[in-house]
Design a protein around this motif. Structure first.
Motif, PDB file in Angstrom:
ATOM      1  N   ARG A  36       0.835  -1.203   0.000  1.00 22.91           N
ATOM      2  CA  ARG A  36       0.000   0.000   0.000  1.00 22.91           C
ATOM      3  C   ARG A  36       0.875   1.260   0.000  1.00 22.91           C
ATOM      4  O   ARG A  36       1.959   1.276   0.579  1.00 22.91           O
ATOM      5  N   TYR A  38       1.287   5.397   0.601  1.00 28.82           N
ATOM      6  CA  TYR A  38       0.825   6.616   1.274  1.00 28.82           C
ATOM      7  C   TYR A  38       1.831   7.720   0.955  1.00 28.82           C
ATOM      8  O   TYR A  38       3.027   7.558   1.235  1.00 28.82           O
ATOM      9  N   HIS A  65      -3.009   6.651  -1.362  1.00 20.99           N
ATOM     10  CA  HIS A  65      -3.555   7.698  -0.502  1.00 20.99           C
ATOM     11  C   HIS A  65      -2.549   8.838  -0.463  1.00 20.99           C
ATOM     12  O   HIS A  65      -1.340   8.597  -0.313  1.00 20.99           O
ATOM     13  N   PHE A  67      -1.751  12.482   1.494  1.00 19.71           N
ATOM     14  CA  PHE A  67      -2.077  13.399   2.590  1.00 19.71           C
ATOM     15  C   PHE A  67      -1.430  14.750   2.297  1.00 19.71           C
ATOM     16  O   PHE A  67      -0.226  14.813   2.025  1.00 19.71           O
ATOM     17  N   ILE A  93      -6.775   8.845  -3.411  1.00 21.71           N
ATOM     18  CA  ILE A  93      -7.633   9.508  -2.424  1.00 21.71           C
ATOM     19  C   ILE A  93      -6.777  10.567  -1.727  1.00 21.71           C
ATOM     20  O   ILE A  93      -5.739  10.239  -1.135  1.00 21.71           O
ATOM     21  N   HIS A  95      -6.345  13.227   1.184  1.00 18.47           N
ATOM     22  CA  HIS A  95      -6.839  13.526   2.535  1.00 18.47           C
ATOM     23  C   HIS A  95      -6.293  14.889   2.947  1.00 18.47           C
ATOM     24  O   HIS A  95      -5.067  15.094   2.947  1.00 18.47           O
ATOM     25  N   HIS A 130     -11.008  13.537   0.449  1.00 17.86           N
ATOM     26  CA  HIS A 130     -11.549  13.194   1.767  1.00 17.86           C
ATOM     27  C   HIS A 130     -11.156  14.288   2.751  1.00 17.86           C
ATOM     28  O   HIS A 130      -9.971  14.539   2.976  1.00 17.86           O
ATOM     29  N   LEU A 139      -7.683   3.570   8.845  1.00 15.46           N
ATOM     30  CA  LEU A 139      -7.440   3.507   7.401  1.00 15.46           C
ATOM     31  C   LEU A 139      -6.710   2.200   7.120  1.00 15.46           C
ATOM     32  O   LEU A 139      -5.653   1.952   7.725  1.00 15.46           O
ATOM     33  N   ASP A 140      -7.256   1.383   6.230  1.00 11.45           N
ATOM     34  CA  ASP A 140      -6.731   0.039   6.007  1.00 11.45           C
ATOM     35  C   ASP A 140      -6.600  -0.640   7.379  1.00 11.45           C
ATOM     36  O   ASP A 140      -7.523  -0.557   8.159  1.00 11.45           O
TER      37      ASP A 140
END
Ligand SMILES: [Zn+2]
Ligand SMILES: [Zn+2]
Length: 271
Positions: A36, A38, A65, A67, A93, A95, A130, A139-140
């Motif tokens: 994953r 981030y 994801h 941020f 996504i 955030h 988001h 998250l996850d």
């Protein structure tokens, strides 16, 4: 957990020969937990992160994801240059707090005439937004904690608690406000890796940088020692600090705390 630095500079890119070891791109850090992805902040380092994802994934779809701590240029400018965002098979996504403005609006404004020739509507990846505020978010299979930091127009700090370890990204924060000083120590508590704003030298800060929203390595050392975080990564280097200055900073900081480094573009930390 694998942490990779794609952009480590604060304020504005500083690509010049004397900065080549630590790097000239602005804020972008990628964290992998298993497979994953981030990503923290969309400074100019995001262009490189995007190229790397395209090489790695080839024809496979990318999902990440992202941020975003706040909307200053050095945290958003890489967005229009992140190639995977333009591919409809990829999804992201984002955030971010919309307390000041929504991220979508910020990107639309950044990618508008006469500042940029490509509109956000031409970014064909599947982008979702988001809205986050201060608090905790599952998250996850991990937990994300967010806290506001002390910065003009605000900046959000992030803590990822995973089975593999705790990662904290707290850039663009000025010391001296009791509430925020406490917040950043709570955010950093027991982290395996603490990435923290060390833009200025302590003397520079005292001599005319108060109120500019940034910190220095001496405060970074205080935070790592007082919060029980394990490894300190000095981040958001001032554009005027070349490799020699940063080498000296690490040497001085390590007199107070041994496990310290200055973030360097392309470097990796594995937990
Ligand atoms: Zn910044
Ligand atoms: Zn900022």
């Amino acid at each position: 957990m694998r942490i990779k630095f794609w952009g480590v500079r604060g304020s504005v890119p500083a690509p010049q020969p004397e900065n080549v070891r630590y790097g000239g791109n602005t804020s972008c850090v990628e964290v992998r937990v298993g497979d994953r992805i981030y990503i923290f902040d969309c400074g100019t380092g995001l262009r490189l992160a995007g190229e790397n994802l395209i090489r790695e994934y080839a024809q496979r779809p990318i999902f990440a994801h992202v941020f975003v701590s706040h909307f200053h240029w050095d945290h958003i400018q890489g967005f229009p240059f992140c190639a995977p965002l333009y591919n409809p098979q990829n999804s992201f996504i984002f955030h971010c707090s919309s307390r000041m403005r929504s991220l979508r609006q910020v990107m639309e404004e950044q990618m508008s005439s006469p500042y940029f020739p490509v509109r956000l509507s031409e970014v064909k990846g599947q982008l979702r937004y988001h809205d986050i505020e201060e608090g905790k978010l599952p998250l996850d299979d991990m937990q994300v904690q967010t806290m506001w930091l002390n910065h003009p127009q605000g900046c959000m700090g992030f803590r990822l608690e995973t089975k593999e370890g705790i990662f904290v990204y707290a850039t663009d924060n000025e010391p001296g406000d009791p509430v925020f000083d406490k917040n950043v120590r709570r955010l950093a508590a027991g982290a395996d890796v603490l990435i923290y704003d060390a833009q200025y030298l302590p003397d520079e800060y005292a001599a005319g940088r108060r109120g500019w929203g940034h910190s220095h390595w001496r405060e970074a050392v205080n935070i790592v020692m007082e919060s029980g975080a394990k490894e300190l990564v000095l981040f958001h280097h001032d554009p005027s600090h070349d490799d020699a200055v940063l080498d000296r900073v690490v040497k001085e900081a390590s007199n107070y705390y041994p496990k310290v480094r200055a973030a360097a573009e392309g470097s990796v930390i594995e937990i």
